[in-house]
Structures are given as structure tokens and as C-alpha cells.
Scaffold this motif. Structure first.
Motif, PDB file in Angstrom:
ATOM      1  N   UNK A 179      81.268 -64.624  85.881  1.00 39.10           N
ATOM      2  CA  UNK A 179      82.423 -64.433  85.010  1.00 39.10           C
ATOM      3  C   UNK A 179      83.645 -64.120  85.867  1.00 39.10           C
ATOM      4  N   UNK A 180      84.798 -64.315  85.277  1.00 40.59           N
ATOM      5  CA  UNK A 180      86.037 -64.009  85.984  1.00 40.59           C
ATOM      6  C   UNK A 180      86.356 -62.526  85.802  1.00 40.59           C
ATOM      7  N   UNK A 181      86.023 -61.756  86.807  1.00 42.15           N
ATOM      8  CA  UNK A 181      86.317 -60.330  86.730  1.00 42.15           C
ATOM      9  C   UNK A 181      87.377 -59.973  87.752  1.00 42.15           C
ATOM     10  N   UNK A 182      88.002 -58.845  87.557  1.00 42.74           N
ATOM     11  CA  UNK A 182      89.017 -58.375  88.478  1.00 42.74           C
ATOM     12  C   UNK A 182      88.354 -57.651  89.644  1.00 42.74           C
ATOM     13  N   UNK A 183      88.810 -57.936  90.852  1.00 39.95           N
ATOM     14  CA  UNK A 183      88.246 -57.315  92.053  1.00 39.95           C
ATOM     15  C   UNK A 183      89.307 -56.485  92.756  1.00 39.95           C
ATOM     16  N   UNK A 184      88.921 -55.295  93.148  1.00 37.41           N
ATOM     17  CA  UNK A 184      89.766 -54.499  94.023  1.00 37.41           C
ATOM     18  C   UNK A 184      89.379 -54.815  95.470  1.00 37.41           C
ATOM     19  N   UNK A 185      90.169 -54.339  96.404  1.00 39.72           N
ATOM     20  CA  UNK A 185      89.807 -54.538  97.815  1.00 39.72           C
ATOM     21  C   UNK A 185      88.488 -53.840  98.129  1.00 39.72           C
ATOM     22  N   UNK A 186      88.244 -52.703  97.504  1.00 41.04           N
ATOM     23  CA  UNK A 186      86.980 -51.994  97.706  1.00 41.04           C
ATOM     24  C   UNK A 186      85.803 -52.847  97.225  1.00 41.04           C
ATOM     25  N   UNK A 187      85.986 -53.553  96.100  1.00 40.93           N
ATOM     26  CA  UNK A 187      84.935 -54.443  95.601  1.00 40.93           C
ATOM     27  C   UNK A 187      84.650 -55.550  96.609  1.00 40.93           C
ATOM     28  N   UNK A 188      85.695 -56.094  97.200  1.00 40.61           N
ATOM     29  CA  UNK A 188      85.511 -57.165  98.189  1.00 40.61           C
ATOM     30  C   UNK A 188      84.751 -56.641  99.399  1.00 40.61           C
ATOM     31  N   UNK A 189      85.078 -55.404  99.824  1.00 39.78           N
ATOM     32  CA  UNK A 189      84.384 -54.840 100.981  1.00 39.78           C
ATOM     33  C   UNK A 189      82.893 -54.655 100.707  1.00 39.78           C
ATOM     34  N   UNK A 190      82.526 -54.377  99.456  1.00 42.88           N
ATOM     35  CA  UNK A 190      81.109 -54.151  99.147  1.00 42.88           C
ATOM     36  C   UNK A 190      80.288 -55.437  99.192  1.00 42.88           C
ATOM     37  N   UNK A 191      80.937 -56.609  99.032  1.00 41.75           N
ATOM     38  CA  UNK A 191      80.150 -57.845  99.079  1.00 41.75           C
ATOM     39  C   UNK A 191      80.091 -58.441 100.485  1.00 41.75           C
ATOM     40  N   UNK A 192      80.832 -57.837 101.424  1.00 40.61           N
ATOM     41  CA  UNK A 192      80.769 -58.283 102.814  1.00 40.61           C
ATOM     42  C   UNK A 192      79.607 -57.610 103.530  1.00 40.61           C
ATOM     43  N   UNK A 193      79.067 -58.230 104.576  1.00 42.64           N
ATOM     44  CA  UNK A 193      77.955 -57.623 105.307  1.00 42.64           C
ATOM     45  C   UNK A 193      78.367 -56.319 105.979  1.00 42.64           C
ATOM     46  N   UNK A 194      77.367 -55.486 106.313  1.00 44.64           N
ATOM     47  CA  UNK A 194      77.654 -54.190 106.927  1.00 44.64           C
ATOM     48  C   UNK A 194      78.072 -54.347 108.386  1.00 44.64           C
TER      49      UNK A 194
END
Length: 741
Positions: free
Chosen positions: A648-663
Motif C-alpha cells: 500500500x502507499x504509506x507515508x515514510x519518515x526517514x527513520x522508517x527508511x533507515x529501518x528497512x536498510x541493512x544493519x
């Protein structure tokens, strides 16, 4: 004991000759250079002997190629011996016999040598790899006068000899003629090898026919196919010793890896968790370098450029109609075009990337992977801009179409998931599958069926250097359970081999193999359709330069239909190239020719050899050397994302983007491996590490090839001045000879 006596006799003979030279003995007529190959275990302590044959049918006595108190015939070395004027030879040398004994290095002579000169004993006399023998004509002032008086008798064909005077293309530093006799084989003890000048023959014309066939049968024991993954590529069963890395290359590669690991360990210890993209960017200033895309990776024009000059530039196609499963309408792209969608389609302004081959790919740990479609518009400034992305093949309410009209971070995440899917395609197919592993089968096939004396073997061999070695090591370290692909790519090992299986089923010689036909199949060959396309604009001229080089050599050796039809090694080679992989073949589809006659026209041979050389050089270069620039800053081209595909088209914050990136650890691993893979391995294209072709046509063709490459390099540098973004990866100075990283 006889060996020791022979060695001592040679020692005293060499000493006697040395004293004779000092006292004013006969001038040398020829100078013989014995060049040992530069590969592991190539040197020998055996006694080496040669016999020279001149054009008149006369031959010399055996000549010992060992000097007293000297470690001759070492790996990569040249041993030089003078042949006196009274040797009984007259004129050009046309043939050389060479053999060795099996004298062990643990002898009285070796002990004395080591004691006196501190030389390390070699590994023994179990093997000797002879690269070539060069016979240099030594023209002293007396001999030059004699040559002049006899009207150049050494350049003339003797009456009724039945032997043609050889055409000499090689000169010494003093300008004297040099005749080259390449063997490029391992020399067994007490076996005499007869080498004719240039050693470049079709099998039906080879004077050493019997020995040649025996050599091929022996090589088939070392080069055996194994299909290690069901439905996967043809691979080498066990890596032959001849194919291993040189010690210099191995340690250079290992040292670079250690340096990179050390740098990233320091980064890991001295940086905290990355909470923002700016935190992540700071890491790149501490050692490995900043990929140039870091400041532009969010831009739509950059996303378009990645399709034209990124690591995976052979996916984009001209779109004439929207696929039924791509839920794009006029309303979807409203405001994104300066004309209607229908008009843009009609005017060839719409392009598409369709990764349907990724659909339902099973990945490690049931990770979810997109199988996206992406639509692009070529605007009035000839910039390719993305206008729609659908992340799954089947349209529906849980598979929305994303556009630049969406919230900025929502659109950014859609582009990241598209790139994540394309990264899997790139590594599995464009890079590993269609270059490394496709060519591995070709290398095995070539060694099994073409003699080292075959002109096609000599033409292709420089482009096979270290390929089997890097594949063996790469699969062991990177593409194995628990390895880099398993940990740092969404597909993992399970997915990458399944994707390769699908890709090999689709690959066709007459489409994917030939760059212009592949571009034409995607509708992007015409620069009037897609004006800016660096991969095409640099790749096509480079491919054609390779083809010109191949054409010169191949046409010379197959200048009559009979030579083509009479070459049984060529028939064997083609037969195994097309044989299914599960039947010990390479499994290439749509190779020209037929099963009964093999290749039926010389143009077919030219096309096949050109594809092989181009794949090992420009094909791999385009896919490999900018990996750090694309993958190094992970958000730009993420090999892995820690999230399921959005539904779905949801709103992402920068923090959300960081959580989907590898550690952190995974990111550093991606940085190290892609930096290492982006390093250049072998010499630039045309600057061959080892020369195979010594005949006049081959030498001239190589020289012309090098000139063509220099001209192309200058052209590409000029084009880069006005490009939207620098693209240097197909510059012949950057493109290596072979796949070695």
C-alpha cells in the motif's frame, strides 16, 4: 649416478666453452633463448637439450641449455645459449627439438651451487612449463659481409628443398632476425617435443598430428564438466593447476581484501548506530571513498540514468503498448508528460523495464522480493525519467502503481524496492550468470577440444586468464551457504541459482550474445529512438573493434571452404558448445551451424569467437567495475532490504527508511566486497599478459587491434566531456582482457 655424470659433464663442457670464448673462439651464429613460463611450478632443475633444424634440412648437435653454477630454467626466466658459427647450420631455423631428463635437484651440483651462491633449491624436476624458444640470428661484421656476397642466401628458398623460406616478423634489439617457436605446454621427462615456427596450425595441417591428439586426450582428464546445481551452468569439476592464480595476483588480491577489512573494522568500532542518512554518509569519508551518487541518489533523473549506464544497462526496452498486467492509464501519469500517454507511446517516448523473470522467486529464509515493472518517459531534453513503478507482476488492490505524484518518501521507497529487485537480476544474470559462469563452460570446452597449437585457441586464450580460478574461489567464498550472497542479498544462494537457471533457459547466442542484436531486440539500437545511451554508444564500437580483429585472424586460417570443413577439432568444439549441460556440454542455444557439418561458413566462426572475447572483456567490464559506485552507498542500489514488499502507499519518515536498510555490519560487508570486485585484475584489453599468436598475420592483427583500441579510448574520453554523468567503464583502458575478479 648416470644423471650426476651427465650433469658434471655439462658443467665442464660449459666451462670449456666459456674459456674458449675468452680466448677468442668462434663467433656465435645463433643465440638461443629458452623462456620458461610464468606459472606455479613451471621451473625445472633437469638438464634441457635442444636441436636446431635449418631450412636446408640440416640440424645441429644437441645443445645443452644449462650453465655451470646457475639456476637455469626458473619460473618466468630466460636461459640464453650461444650456438657457434661452426655448428653446421645455414640459413633460417624452421624447427626445434627440445627435451629434458628427470635429473633431481637434490644432487651434488645443486648442493655446491646453493652453498657457493646462496640459491634456494627449486621444487624439483617433476615438471617444466616451456613457454617458447627464440632463435636469434647473430650477424657479426664478418657474417654481414658474407651474407652480402652470397646475395642473401639465407633469405632464399633452396633449390628442390620443398620447404618455404619462413616469413620473419620478429627482430632483436640489434635488428637481427628472430624465429619464435612457442610450445606453451608442460614438458615431460625424456619426451622429445618438435616445435615448428609459430606453432599455429589447423589440425589437418599439423606435422605433429599424433602428439597433438594425445595432448587433447590428456587435457580432457583435467578439464571435466560438472553441473553442481540442478539446471545450473556447466562448471569445472576440479580446478586444474594450470588455471590457478599466479602467486603475485593472489597476494595482491588478498592484501587488498585485508586492507579493506581493516578499514571497515575500524569504522565499525568507532561509529555508533546510524540513525539518519547523514550519519550513514559520514562513514564513507573514513576510508573506502564516497560513491559519486551519494548526493543525487534520490533524484528521478539519476534513477533514469541507472538504466542507461549503471551496472545493469541491458534491461530497458522501448515500450509500444502498456502490458495488460501493468495498471497504468492516462490518469495514472497525469501531469508527468507533456503529451498524452497514447501520443508518447506512438512517438517512441515510453520505455519499460520488466523484471518478470523475478516473479515468485524463492529466496533465502522466505524473504520477499519484488518482480517489478517500471515505466520511463523520454522528455524534450532527452532525459529519461521514471513515471510509474509497480512492484509485483499481478495487478491488484494490494499492488499499487507508484508515481512521482506520490509523497516523496513513498516514491523513494518504491524506487529502492525496484533497485533491490534489479540488483538480484544484475548479480545472478548480467554479472555472474552471463559472464563468469557462461564463459566457464566455454573455457572448459575450448581446453578439451582445441589444441594449444590451434589458431582459435591462441586467439581466445588471453581472454580466459584466471577465469576458472576466480569462479572457483568466488563460488566458494561469496556464492555459498552462509557466504556474502546469502547474507547480503535478498535472494540468497537459493534464489540466485534458481534465477540463473531461468536465465540460462532464455539466453540465445543470436540475441543476448551479440550486442547490436540484443539492443535491436529491445528496440534501443537506434540513437534516434534513445539519443543518450552510453552503454550502447561505447559498447557497439568496442564490439566491432573486437570483431575486426577476430575477422582478420580467422579469415586468414580458413581462407578456403576445405580448411573449415576439414577441421575436426572445430567440429568437436562446436558439438560440445551446444551439447546440453546435463550431458557434459556447455548448453549454448542457437549457435550457428548444424550437428552434421558443424560450422558451415567462416562468418559463423567469426561471430562465435567474437561473442566469447567480447563477453570476457566488454560484457564483464560493463557489469562489474562500477559495483562500488552503485552498491557501495546501500540506499542507492540495495542488494538487500529488511522489509517485505510494500502493498500500500504509506507515508515514510526517514527513520522508517533507515529501518528497512541493512544493519552496520551488513552494510560494511557490502562496501568491502563491492569495492574489491570493482578493482581491475588483468591488463587492459589488447595488452596481453601472455602472447600466443606469433605468426605474421596474428602479430599484425594484434598491433592493428591495439591501434583501434587507442582510437576508441580517445573517442570515449571526448564523449565523456559532454555526458550527463561520467561513463568510463567501456574505455579500452579500463576494460581488462579477461574475467579475473
Amino acid at each position: 649416478m648416470p644423471y650426476l655424470m651427465n650433469r658434471l659433464r655439462n658443467m665442464f663442457t660449459s666451462s670449456r666453452d666459456y674459456v674458449s670464448d675468452m680466448l677468442g673462439g668462434a663467433d656465435p651464429q645463433y643465440r638461443v633463448h629458452v623462456i620458461t613460463g610464468d606459472r606455479r611450478g613451471a621451473g625445472t632443475d633437469s638438464n634441457v637439450y635442444i636441436v636446431l633444424h635449418d631450412i636446408h634440412g640440416q640440424k645441429s648437435d644437441p645443445i645443452a641449455c644449462n650453465k655451470v653454477f646457475h639456476n637455469d630454467n626458473e619460473r618466468g626466466s630466460t636461459t640464453t645459449v650461444d650456438v657457434k658459427e661452426n655448428c653446421g647450420l645455414q640459413g633460417p631455423i624452421v624447427k626445434v627439438d627440445v627435451w629434458r631428463d628427470n635429473f633431481a635437484d637434490i644432487t651434488f651440483v645443486a648442493t655446491i651451487t646453493n652453498f657457493l651462491f646462496g640459491q634456494r633449491s627449486k621444487r624439483g624436476s617433476a615438471a617444466w612449463f616451456l613457454d617458447r624458444i627464440e632463435v636469434e640470428e647473430v650477424l657479426t661484421e664478418n657474417r654481414k659481409t658474407k651474407e652480402s656476397l652470397t646475395n642473401g642466401v639465407n633469405n632464399c628458398q633452396p633449390k628442390d628443398s620443398g620447404v618455404e623460406a619462413p616469413e620473419t616478423v620478429h627482430k632483436s634489439s640489434s635488428g637481427d632476425r628472430v624465429w619464435v617457436f612457442p610450445l606453451q605446454r608442460w614438458v615431460a621427462a625424456h619426451k622429445k617435443y618438435c616445435i615448428h615456427m609459430h606453432d599455429c596450425f589447423l589440425p589437418q595441417h599439423d606435422p605433429n598430428f599424433t602428439a597433438r591428439r594425445e595432448d587433447i586426450m590428456l587435457k580432457r582428464e583435467d578439464y571435466k564438466y560438472e553441473q553442481k546445481v540442478e539446471g545450473g551452468p556447466a562448471q569445472i569439476e576440479n580446478l586444474p593447476s594450470d588455471e590457478k592464480f599466479s602467486e603475485e595476483y593472489y597476494w595482491t588480491f588478498a592484501t587488498e581484501k585485508m586492507n579493506l577489512l581493516t578499514q571497515t573494522k575500524f569504522i565499525e568500532w568507532t561509529t555508533s548506530k546510524w540513525n539518519t542518512l547523514e550519519d550513514l554518509k559520514k562513514v564513507y569519508k573514513q576510508g573506502l571513498g564516497e560513491p559519486e551518487c551519494m548526493e543525487v541518489w534520490k533524484e528521478d533523473w539519476w534513477f533514469g540514468l541507472q538504466r542507461l549506464q549503471g551496472v545493469n544497462p541491458n534491461v530497458i526496452s522501448l515500450c509500444k503498448e502498456i502490458p495488460e498486467n501493468f495498471d497504468v492509464t492516462e490518469d495514472t501519469v497525469k501531469g508527468l508528460l507533456d503529451m498524452s500517454l497514447a501520443e508518447a507511446l506512438e512517438k517512441n517516448k515510453i520505455f519499460i523495464c520488466d523484471l518478470k523473470i523475478m516473479d515468485n522467486l524463492e529466496c533465502k529464509d522466505d524473504r520477499e522480493l519484488a518482480s517489478p515493472l517500471a515505466l520511463f518517459y523520454l522528455n524534450k531534453e532527452d532525459r529519461l525519467l521514471p513515471i510509474a513503478i509497480q512492484l509485483k507482476q499481478k495487478s491488484g488492490h494490494d499492488n499499487p502503481v507508484y508515481t512521482p505524484n506520490d509523497a516523496p518518501n513513498t516514491w523513494l521507497v518504491a524506487k529502492m524496492f525496484y533497485n533491490n529487485a534489479e540488483a538480484q537480476h544484475h548479480q545472478a544474470l548480467t554479472h555472474l550468470g552471463y559472464t563468469h559462469l557462461l564463459m566457464e563452460g566455454v573455457v572448459i570446452c575450448t581446453n578439451r577440444n582445441l589444441s594449444p597449437s590451434h589458431p582459435l585457441f591462441k586467439l581466445m586464450a588471453p581472454h580466459f586468464l584466471f577465469l576458472l580460478a576466480i569462479n572457483t574461489r568466488g563460488l566458494e567464498k561469496l556464492v555459498s551457504v552462509g557466504g556474502w550472497v546469502d547474507n547480503c542479498m535478498t535472494q540468497g544462494v537459493k534464489g540466485i541459482f534458481e534465477l540463473m537457471r531461468r536465465g540460462f533457459e532464455c539466453w540465445r547466442f543470436d540475441r543476448e550474445g551479440q550486442i547490436e542484436k540484443e539492443l535491436e531486440a529491445r528496440g534501443v539500437l537506434d540513437e534516434n529512438v534513445l539519443p543518450y545511451y552510453p552503454y550502447r554508444d561505447d559498447g557497439v564500437p568496442l564490439y566491432n573493434a573486437i570483431k575486426k580483429y577476430v575477422t582478420t585472424v580467422v579469415s586468414h586460417h580458413y581462407d578456403t571452404p576445405e580448411k573449415l570443413s576439414g577441421d575436426w577439432e572445430l567440429r568437436w568444439w562446436r558439438e560440445e558448445l551446444v551439447k546440453p549441460r546435463n550431458q557434459s556440454g556447455v548448453g549454448l542455444q542457437n549457435i550457428p551451424g548444424n550437428s552434421e557439418d558443424g560450422f558451415t561458413d567462416v562468418s559463423q566462426v567469426i561471430d562465435v569467437v567474437t561473442v566469447i572475447i567480447a563477453t570476457c572483456s566488454l560484457g564483464h567490464a560493463a557489469a562489474n567495475f562500477q559495483q562500488y559506485e552503485q552498491y557501495g552507498f546501500v540506499p542507492n542500489y540495495p542488494g538487500i532490504l529488511i522489509s517485505n514488499v510494500p502493498k500500500e502507499k504509506k507515508l515514510y519518515t526517514e527513520k522508517d527508511i533507515m529501518t528497512i536498510l541493512p544493519d552496520k555490519r551488513m552494510t560494511l560487508d557490502i562496501m568491502v566486497i563491492t569495492k574489491l570486485l570493482s578493482s581491475k585484475g588483468t591488463n587492459s584489453l589488447g595488452d596481453f599478459e601472455m602472447q600466443y599468436l606469433y605468426d605474421p598475420v596474428g602479430v599484425q592483427a594484434a598491433e592493428e587491434f591495439q591501434k583501434d583500441l587507442k582510437r576508441l579510448s580517445l573517442d570515449m574520453k571526448r564523449r565523456n566531456i559532454d555526458r550527463q554523468w561520467k561513463f568510463e567503464w567501456l574505455d579500452p583502458e579500463i576494460v581488462p582482457n579477461s574475467i579475473s575478479v
